[in-house]
Write a protein that holds these residues in place. Structure first.
Motif, PDB file in Angstrom:
ATOM      1  N   THR A 111       0.830  -1.209   0.000  1.00 35.44           N
ATOM      2  CA  THR A 111       0.000   0.000   0.000  1.00 35.44           C
ATOM      3  C   THR A 111       0.862   1.255   0.000  1.00 35.44           C
ATOM      4  O   THR A 111       0.568   2.228  -0.714  1.00 35.44           O
ATOM      5  CB  THR A 111      -0.926  -0.007   1.225  1.00 35.44           C
ATOM      6  OG1 THR A 111      -1.675  -1.225   1.251  1.00 35.44           O
ATOM      7  CG2 THR A 111      -1.894   1.159   1.178  1.00 35.44           C
ATOM      8  N   THR A 138      -6.101  -3.155  -1.695  1.00 36.98           N
ATOM      9  CA  THR A 138      -7.261  -4.048  -1.552  1.00 36.98           C
ATOM     10  C   THR A 138      -7.383  -4.988  -2.740  1.00 36.98           C
ATOM     11  O   THR A 138      -7.655  -6.188  -2.582  1.00 36.98           O
ATOM     12  CB  THR A 138      -8.542  -3.209  -1.408  1.00 36.98           C
ATOM     13  OG1 THR A 138      -8.403  -2.308  -0.304  1.00 36.98           O
ATOM     14  CG2 THR A 138      -9.744  -4.107  -1.165  1.00 36.98           C
ATOM     15  N   SER A 165      -5.024  -0.999   5.854  1.00 35.18           N
ATOM     16  CA  SER A 165      -5.582   0.050   6.714  1.00 35.18           C
ATOM     17  C   SER A 165      -4.499   0.711   7.561  1.00 35.18           C
ATOM     18  O   SER A 165      -4.496   1.941   7.732  1.00 35.18           O
ATOM     19  CB  SER A 165      -6.663  -0.545   7.627  1.00 35.18           C
ATOM     20  OG  SER A 165      -7.706  -1.130   6.863  1.00 35.18           O
ATOM     21  N   PHE A 219      -5.258   2.798  -1.489  1.00 35.82           N
ATOM     22  CA  PHE A 219      -6.239   1.932  -0.822  1.00 35.82           C
ATOM     23  C   PHE A 219      -6.833   0.916  -1.799  1.00 35.82           C
ATOM     24  O   PHE A 219      -6.910  -0.288  -1.504  1.00 35.82           O
ATOM     25  CB  PHE A 219      -7.353   2.786  -0.210  1.00 35.82           C
ATOM     26  CG  PHE A 219      -8.448   1.990   0.439  1.00 35.82           C
ATOM     27  CD1 PHE A 219      -8.278   1.470   1.707  1.00 35.82           C
ATOM     28  CD2 PHE A 219      -9.642   1.754  -0.232  1.00 35.82           C
ATOM     29  CE1 PHE A 219      -9.289   0.724   2.303  1.00 35.82           C
ATOM     30  CE2 PHE A 219     -10.657   1.020   0.350  1.00 35.82           C
ATOM     31  CZ  PHE A 219     -10.471   0.505   1.627  1.00 35.82           C
TER      32      PHE A 219
END
Length: 224
Positions: free
Chosen positions: A101, A127, A158, A123
């Motif tokens: 990420t 994902t 996250s 993000f």
């Protein structure tokens, strides 16, 4: 910088897909091999710890409880290797997708000036990679696709997003100052350029006027 960002991202993506394509991959045997490699290279962590303790002015006798906890953990790991293997594998998932990420954010930052857009791309990229990695594992012998692993990967994504937001928050004032400094400098450069162009244009006009006046004066003299 763009090339480096692409290299970092592709490196972590390739590493994740490589590890997920190994049937029956286990973390503990890998750590044991790494430990033996460090021993063969004479990179002793014990020796490093002793050196570090010698230069830090602390009473290490006060760290006895921590030593007891670590010994208890090693005993538990020796008696329950399956549980430790499970925990280490999930931690590895979190770490890998944390860096993926971050790599997506660094790359997106090279193509967009708005941090918000880079965060959204990071993000979505992290994902998407989480789902693709689990889908790939469904084709690897002894490996299965798991929604639980997707959720654990999402934890890494996250955490990375929260770290990015925190970093942007604490550097907000510096980034604003840099933004206004660049704009102010660009405006000054533009004004100086326009001023130089105007001076040059005026000089050309004055030179043309002088040449015209001189030639006109000489013509009048000849006629007289």
């Amino acid at each position: 910088m763009k090339l480096k960002s692409w290299f970092i991202l592709l490196f972590f993506i390739g590493l994740v897909f490589y590890l997920s394509s190994i049937p029956g991959l286990q973390v503990l045997p890998l750590l044991k091999q790494l430990n033996s490699l460090l021993g063969s290279l004479d990179l002793s962590l014990v020796r490093f710890s002793e050196w570090l303790a010698s230069i830090i002015p602390l009473n290490f006798n006060e760290l006895g409880p921590f030593r007891t906890v670590s010994e208890d953990f090693l005993l538990y790991a020796n008696d329950n290797p399956a549980i430790i293997e499970f925990v280490l594998r999930k931690i590895a998932h979190v770490i890998m997708f944390f860096f993926i990420t971050i790599a997506f954010f660094l790359l997106a930052s090279q193509y967009t000036k708005k941090p918000r857009n880079a965060i959204i791309i990071a993000f979505l990229g992290g994902t998407t990679m989480s789902f693709l990695d689990e889908y790939r594992q469904s084709f690897v012998p002894t490996r299965v696709a798991s929604l639980m692993d997707v959720f654990i990967n999402f934890i890494g994504v996250s955490i990375a997003i929260m770290v990015i937001l925190f970093a942007l928050f604490i550097t907000k004032s510096a980034r604003i100052q840099e933004y206004y400094y660049k704009n102010f400098r660009n405006k000054n450069n533009l004004a100086q350029t326009e001023q130089k162009d105007q001076v040059t244009e005026d000089a050309i006009q004055n030179q043309d006027t002088q040449v015209f006046d001189t030639s006109f004066s000489e013509k009048v003299k000849k006629e007289d």
